[in-house]
Enzyme design. Structure first.
Site, PDB file in Angstrom:
ATOM      1  N   CYS A  16      -7.825  -5.915  22.234  1.00  0.00           N
ATOM      2  CA  CYS A  16      -7.400  -4.949  23.194  1.00  0.00           C
ATOM      3  C   CYS A  16      -7.946  -5.495  24.619  1.00  0.00           C
ATOM      4  O   CYS A  16      -8.300  -6.615  24.791  1.00  0.00           O
ATOM      5  CB  CYS A  16      -7.694  -3.718  22.852  1.00  0.00           C
ATOM      6  SG  CYS A  16      -9.598  -3.520  22.513  1.00  0.00           S
ATOM      7  N   ASN A  19     -12.420  -4.173  23.864  1.00  0.00           N
ATOM      8  CA  ASN A  19     -13.049  -4.453  22.604  1.00  0.00           C
ATOM      9  C   ASN A  19     -14.057  -3.474  22.072  1.00  0.00           C
ATOM     10  O   ASN A  19     -14.934  -3.600  21.147  1.00  0.00           O
ATOM     11  CB  ASN A  19     -13.509  -5.916  22.227  1.00  0.00           C
ATOM     12  CG  ASN A  19     -13.793  -6.166  20.901  1.00  0.00           C
ATOM     13  OD1 ASN A  19     -14.704  -7.061  20.600  1.00  0.00           O
ATOM     14  ND2 ASN A  19     -12.861  -5.719  19.788  1.00  0.00           N
ATOM     15  N   CYS A  21     -12.545   0.206  21.742  1.00  0.00           N
ATOM     16  CA  CYS A  21     -11.851   1.497  21.458  1.00  0.00           C
ATOM     17  C   CYS A  21     -10.900   0.973  20.458  1.00  0.00           C
ATOM     18  O   CYS A  21     -11.039   1.117  19.097  1.00  0.00           O
ATOM     19  CB  CYS A  21     -11.144   2.133  22.570  1.00  0.00           C
ATOM     20  SG  CYS A  21     -12.312   2.828  23.570  1.00  0.00           S
ATOM     21  N   ARG A  22      -9.421   0.497  20.966  1.00  0.00           N
ATOM     22  CA  ARG A  22      -8.489   0.227  19.847  1.00  0.00           C
ATOM     23  C   ARG A  22      -8.536  -0.859  18.910  1.00  0.00           C
ATOM     24  O   ARG A  22      -8.431  -0.762  17.652  1.00  0.00           O
ATOM     25  CB  ARG A  22      -7.285  -0.117  20.900  1.00  0.00           C
ATOM     26  CG  ARG A  22      -6.732   1.021  21.510  1.00  0.00           C
ATOM     27  CD  ARG A  22      -5.820   0.546  22.640  1.00  0.00           C
ATOM     28  NE  ARG A  22      -6.375  -0.093  23.616  1.00  0.00           N
ATOM     29  CZ  ARG A  22      -5.792  -0.673  24.604  1.00  0.00           C
ATOM     30  NH1 ARG A  22      -4.504  -0.626  24.586  1.00  0.00           N
ATOM     31  NH2 ARG A  22      -6.550  -1.343  25.523  1.00  0.00           N
ATOM     32  N   SER A  23      -9.000  -2.077  19.560  1.00  0.00           N
ATOM     33  CA  SER A  23      -9.136  -3.227  18.589  1.00  0.00           C
ATOM     34  C   SER A  23     -10.199  -3.176  17.495  1.00  0.00           C
ATOM     35  O   SER A  23     -10.185  -3.438  16.301  1.00  0.00           O
ATOM     36  CB  SER A  23      -9.386  -4.676  19.274  1.00  0.00           C
ATOM     37  OG  SER A  23     -10.409  -4.793  20.235  1.00  0.00           O
ATOM     38  N   ASP A 131      -4.225   3.623  25.118  1.00  0.00           N
ATOM     39  CA  ASP A 131      -5.515   3.327  25.377  1.00  0.00           C
ATOM     40  C   ASP A 131      -6.339   4.836  25.644  1.00  0.00           C
ATOM     41  O   ASP A 131      -6.011   5.515  26.342  1.00  0.00           O
ATOM     42  CB  ASP A 131      -5.836   2.515  26.561  1.00  0.00           C
ATOM     43  CG  ASP A 131      -7.071   2.028  26.716  1.00  0.00           C
ATOM     44  OD1 ASP A 131      -8.009   2.482  26.175  1.00  0.00           O
ATOM     45  OD2 ASP A 131      -7.593   1.143  27.637  1.00  0.00           O
TER      46      ASP A 131
HETATM   47  P1  4NP Z   1      -9.935  -0.897  24.515  1.00  0.00           P
HETATM   48  O1  4NP Z   1     -10.188   0.215  25.734  1.00  0.00           O
HETATM   49  O2  4NP Z   1      -9.505  -1.799  25.247  1.00  0.00           O
HETATM   50  O3  4NP Z   1      -9.175   0.036  23.693  1.00  0.00           O
HETATM   51  O4  4NP Z   1     -11.389  -1.105  24.192  1.00  0.00           O
HETATM   52  C1  4NP Z   1     -11.057   0.289  26.941  1.00  0.00           C
HETATM   53  C2  4NP Z   1     -12.400  -0.020  26.968  1.00  0.00           C
HETATM   54  C3  4NP Z   1     -12.979  -0.054  28.158  1.00  0.00           C
HETATM   55  C4  4NP Z   1     -12.343  -0.046  29.364  1.00  0.00           C
HETATM   56  C5  4NP Z   1     -10.817   0.177  29.219  1.00  0.00           C
HETATM   57  C6  4NP Z   1     -10.226   0.244  27.992  1.00  0.00           C
HETATM   58  N1  4NP Z   1     -12.895  -0.170  30.500  1.00  0.00           N
HETATM   59  O5  4NP Z   1     -12.208  -0.321  31.522  1.00  0.00           O
HETATM   60  O6  4NP Z   1     -14.266  -0.355  30.744  1.00  0.00           O
END
Ligand code: 4NP
Length: 162
Positions: A16, A19, A21-23, A131
């Site tokens: 993702c 790294n 939340c989703r992954s 997301d």
């Molecule tokens: P992820 O979510 O890609 O599912 O881990 C996010 C985590 C952090 C951020 C964006 C999306 N960020 O902008 O810090």
């Protein structure tokens, strides 16, 4: 089963942006699903970005996984690297942006297949896992529902191959 009689160990990387939340949720769901099925697999997750390298999953992601009976606080974020395209058979991106960013660093001779996570689910091909990072806490429940379905589809695919 390979020609030499060994059962190939699936090596799957969930990708993702951050790294956190989703992954990591996808990795946690897949670890549980493969363990339940008794299939030995190499499972990991990474982000295309480097902002959260070394961080544990977002506390809301940890809470949702715990609610579903899975512990993910020990996971640590890392950034996708060109080597991952050789170390894994399959890299599953959460959304189109992750897919595009992964393609940009994919080495010319890469062996890993690269596709969207939801391409594995009938009727969801081409869709991204939403997301939940900037949304309300309840976004994590639907993220979990998606990654759990993805994990089941993977186990079904690799059970059939075994
Ligand atoms: P992820 O979510 O890609 O599912 O881990 C996010 C985590 C952090 C951020 C964006 C999306 N960020 O902008 O810090």
């Amino acid at each position: 089963m390979r020609e030499d009689g060994e059962i190939a160990k699936p090596a799957i990387l969930f990708l993702c942006l951050g790294n956190i939340c989703r992954s990591p949720l996808a990795e946690g769901a897949a670890r549980a699903a493969f363990a339940r099925a008794g299939i030995d697999a190499k499972l990991d997750s990474a982000g295309t970005g480097d902002w959260h390298v070394g961080h544990a999953p977002d506390r809301r992601a940890q809470a949702e996984a715990r609610r579903r009976g899975i512990d993910i606080p020990a996971l640590r974020a890392r950034q996708l690297s060109p080597d991952d395209f050789y170390d894994f058979d399959l890299i599953l991106a959460a959304d189109e942006t992750n897919l595009r960013d992964a393609r940009a660093i994919r080495p010319a001779g890469a062996t890993a297949d690269l596709m969207l996570m939801l391409d594995l689910l009938p009727g969801r091909k081409g869709q991204g896992v939403t997301d939940p990072y900037y949304g309300k806490d309840d976004g994590f429940a639907s993220t979990w529902d998606d990654v759990e379905a993805i994990a089941s589809a993977l186990v079904a695919e690799f059970s059939a191959k075994g």
